[in-house]
Design a protein around this motif. Sequence first.
Motif, PDB file in Angstrom:
ATOM      1  N   TYR A 263       0.838  -1.199   0.000  1.00  0.00           N
ATOM      2  CA  TYR A 263       0.000   0.000   0.000  1.00  0.00           C
ATOM      3  C   TYR A 263       0.872   1.247   0.000  1.00  0.00           C
ATOM      4  N   THR A 264       0.268   2.364  -0.459  1.00  0.00           N
ATOM      5  CA  THR A 264       0.965   3.645  -0.530  1.00  0.00           C
ATOM      6  C   THR A 264       0.010   4.766  -0.152  1.00  0.00           C
ATOM      7  N   THR A 265       0.519   5.736   0.599  1.00  0.00           N
ATOM      8  CA  THR A 265      -0.223   6.958   0.896  1.00  0.00           C
ATOM      9  C   THR A 265       0.348   8.080   0.033  1.00  0.00           C
ATOM     10  N   SER A 266      -0.530   8.836  -0.639  1.00  0.00           N
ATOM     11  CA  SER A 266      -0.059   9.912  -1.510  1.00  0.00           C
ATOM     12  C   SER A 266      -1.057  11.058  -1.501  1.00  0.00           C
ATOM     13  N   PHE A 267      -0.687  12.152  -2.193  1.00  0.00           N
ATOM     14  CA  PHE A 267      -1.480  13.379  -2.140  1.00  0.00           C
ATOM     15  C   PHE A 267      -1.699  13.948  -3.539  1.00  0.00           C
ATOM     16  N   GLN A 268      -2.920  14.384  -3.794  1.00  0.00           N
ATOM     17  CA  GLN A 268      -3.350  14.805  -5.126  1.00  0.00           C
ATOM     18  C   GLN A 268      -3.711  16.290  -5.154  1.00  0.00           C
ATOM     19  N   SER A 269      -4.097  16.759  -6.339  1.00  0.00           N
ATOM     20  CA  SER A 269      -4.722  18.075  -6.544  1.00  0.00           C
ATOM     21  C   SER A 269      -3.812  19.266  -6.267  1.00  0.00           C
ATOM     22  N   ARG A 270      -2.519  19.098  -6.447  1.00  0.00           N
ATOM     23  CA  ARG A 270      -1.639  20.240  -6.174  1.00  0.00           C
ATOM     24  C   ARG A 270      -1.811  21.318  -7.242  1.00  0.00           C
ATOM     25  N   LEU A 271      -1.540  22.556  -6.843  1.00  0.00           N
ATOM     26  CA  LEU A 271      -1.747  23.708  -7.715  1.00  0.00           C
ATOM     27  C   LEU A 271      -0.559  24.649  -7.583  1.00  0.00           C
ATOM     28  N   GLY A 272      -0.012  25.108  -8.702  1.00  0.00           N
ATOM     29  CA  GLY A 272       1.098  26.053  -8.670  1.00  0.00           C
ATOM     30  C   GLY A 272       2.451  25.374  -8.582  1.00  0.00           C
ATOM     31  N   LYS A 273       3.488  26.186  -8.471  1.00  0.00           N
ATOM     32  CA  LYS A 273       4.858  25.679  -8.510  1.00  0.00           C
ATOM     33  C   LYS A 273       5.472  25.472  -7.125  1.00  0.00           C
ATOM     34  N   ASN A 274       4.862  26.030  -6.093  1.00  0.00           N
ATOM     35  CA  ASN A 274       5.401  25.851  -4.744  1.00  0.00           C
ATOM     36  C   ASN A 274       5.219  24.404  -4.294  1.00  0.00           C
ATOM     37  N   PRO A 275       6.123  23.898  -3.440  1.00  0.00           N
ATOM     38  CA  PRO A 275       6.026  22.490  -3.012  1.00  0.00           C
ATOM     39  C   PRO A 275       4.788  22.208  -2.177  1.00  0.00           C
ATOM     40  N   TRP A 276       4.126  21.107  -2.498  1.00  0.00           N
ATOM     41  CA  TRP A 276       2.992  20.613  -1.724  1.00  0.00           C
ATOM     42  C   TRP A 276       3.451  19.349  -1.003  1.00  0.00           C
ATOM     43  N   ILE A 277       2.618  18.866  -0.068  1.00  0.00           N
ATOM     44  CA  ILE A 277       3.011  17.686   0.687  1.00  0.00           C
ATOM     45  C   ILE A 277       3.149  16.488  -0.240  1.00  0.00           C
ATOM     46  N   LYS A 278       4.107  15.645   0.061  1.00  0.00           N
ATOM     47  CA  LYS A 278       4.474  14.526  -0.810  1.00  0.00           C
ATOM     48  C   LYS A 278       4.246  13.210  -0.075  1.00  0.00           C
ATOM     49  N   PRO A 279       4.229  12.111  -0.835  1.00  0.00           N
ATOM     50  CA  PRO A 279       4.473  11.996  -2.282  1.00  0.00           C
ATOM     51  C   PRO A 279       3.255  12.390  -3.107  1.00  0.00           C
ATOM     52  N   TYR A 280       3.502  12.817  -4.350  1.00  0.00           N
ATOM     53  CA  TYR A 280       2.429  13.219  -5.251  1.00  0.00           C
ATOM     54  C   TYR A 280       1.830  11.978  -5.921  1.00  0.00           C
ATOM     55  N   THR A 281       0.508  11.902  -5.925  1.00  0.00           N
ATOM     56  CA  THR A 281      -0.163  10.726  -6.495  1.00  0.00           C
ATOM     57  C   THR A 281       0.199  10.515  -7.957  1.00  0.00           C
ATOM     58  N   ASP A 282       0.239  11.593  -8.757  1.00  0.00           N
ATOM     59  CA  ASP A 282       0.507  11.419 -10.185  1.00  0.00           C
ATOM     60  C   ASP A 282       1.950  10.992 -10.468  1.00  0.00           C
ATOM     61  N   GLU A 283       2.835  11.108  -9.474  1.00  0.00           N
ATOM     62  CA  GLU A 283       4.202  10.592  -9.625  1.00  0.00           C
ATOM     63  C   GLU A 283       4.316   9.177  -9.071  1.00  0.00           C
ATOM     64  N   VAL A 284       3.488   8.857  -8.092  1.00  0.00           N
ATOM     65  CA  VAL A 284       3.504   7.530  -7.492  1.00  0.00           C
ATOM     66  C   VAL A 284       2.986   6.471  -8.468  1.00  0.00           C
ATOM     67  N   ILE A 285       1.942   6.806  -9.218  1.00  0.00           N
ATOM     68  CA  ILE A 285       1.281   5.821 -10.084  1.00  0.00           C
ATOM     69  C   ILE A 285       2.231   5.174 -11.088  1.00  0.00           C
ATOM     70  N   PRO A 286       3.006   5.941 -11.877  1.00  0.00           N
ATOM     71  CA  PRO A 286       3.952   5.282 -12.802  1.00  0.00           C
ATOM     72  C   PRO A 286       4.973   4.402 -12.071  1.00  0.00           C
ATOM     73  N   GLN A 287       5.381   4.820 -10.873  1.00  0.00           N
ATOM     74  CA  GLN A 287       6.340   4.039 -10.104  1.00  0.00           C
ATOM     75  C   GLN A 287       5.748   2.701  -9.680  1.00  0.00           C
ATOM     76  N   LEU A 288       4.454   2.696  -9.344  1.00  0.00           N
ATOM     77  CA  LEU A 288       3.800   1.448  -8.955  1.00  0.00           C
ATOM     78  C   LEU A 288       3.802   0.445 -10.102  1.00  0.00           C
ATOM     79  N   VAL A 289       3.513   0.942 -11.300  1.00  0.00           N
ATOM     80  CA  VAL A 289       3.502   0.062 -12.480  1.00  0.00           C
ATOM     81  C   VAL A 289       4.895  -0.492 -12.733  1.00  0.00           C
ATOM     82  N   GLN A 290       5.894   0.364 -12.613  1.00  0.00           N
ATOM     83  CA  GLN A 290       7.274  -0.072 -12.824  1.00  0.00           C
ATOM     84  C   GLN A 290       7.686  -1.164 -11.851  1.00  0.00           C
TER      85      GLN A 290
END
Length: 355
Positions: A263-290
């Motif tokens: 299992y993995t906990t991640s965070f979605q819906s980030r907006l703008g260029k400033n850092p949001w809490i991680k890990p980002y869901t849209d970056e986690v998904i490709p890693q899961l497939v890999q």
Amino acid sequence: MEIPVLQQTVTAQKQPGKTGVLIVNLGTPDSPSVPDVRNYLREFLMDGRVIDIPVVSRTFLVNGIIAPFRAPKSAKVYKDVWTVNGSPLKYYGEVVERELQTALGEDYVVRLAMRYQNPSIEAGLTAFQQLGLTEIIVIPFFPQYASASTGSVYEKVMEIVGKWQVIPKISFTNRFSDHPKFIEGFVRLGRKYMAQQEYDHFLFSYHGLPERQILKGDVTGQVCKFGDCCQSMHAMNQYCYRAQCFDTTRRLVSELGIPEGKYTTSFQSRLGKNPWIKPYTDEVIPQLVQKGAKRVLAFSPAFVADCLETIIEVGVEYKELFEKNGGEHWQLVESLNDSPIWIETLVDLVKRAAY
């Protein structure tokens, strides 16, 4: 002569009169039209707890850039989630309002409100004021506390009632991500899908927040490090949104019997260029497939009602991202919506606050 001492047992009893229960969700446009979506975005994003920058900069950013350019794109997405009953988030809220009123009985008056747009918090509180209620209980529909959600509801309620001549007793539900019935609600939904087929991995995706908002909540400046500090809950991080999310995942994983590494906990819906809490869901998904995950069951335990962020972002956009990277089966676990166990959860929260 010894004088006997009379002993009196004090039993907690509900005060006479009716109690108002204001259930509050985030909000939704009045319709998926561009003007209504623009109005919603302006009210939502001009909240200083949502975009926590100086008001002049926030006004320019929201009214000059975000609302004009984002409204047409967001309107198209809202049209995809709109049903014959309107916005799912508002529709489920209306059903819950009726079901909770029935469950609580005539000693309570239940009203649905939205932090942004309609029905407004002010309309709900004004209705309570005219009824002469004994007390008011406010339940923000956000399982985990965050300044931008629960905190904003608190602030709005206090801004309104602070102008009243007579202010009744007011109770707030701070968070309920650890409530047994809330956890059980998502466990039941998860088990439904787990009984249908096996999954390689389980993703728990929560709405994200800018890192600066998490850091502001650490008044000591010593606790929040965005590392192992969220791996357990204690007095100093009990109001940290990120820590609460990880705690929610641990509770669900334990009840569902999901082993470590699956299992993995991640965070979605980030907006703008400033850092949001991680890990980002849209970056986690490709890693899961890999790593070999072909079948994923995705939860969104920061939402109690299905909405754009669950139906479209997790259910459609992340599914497409997953399949694009080689994944085979992506399943979204729906929110609690108007389920009986969600009503039971709310009844318990009300009864706890009323005594």
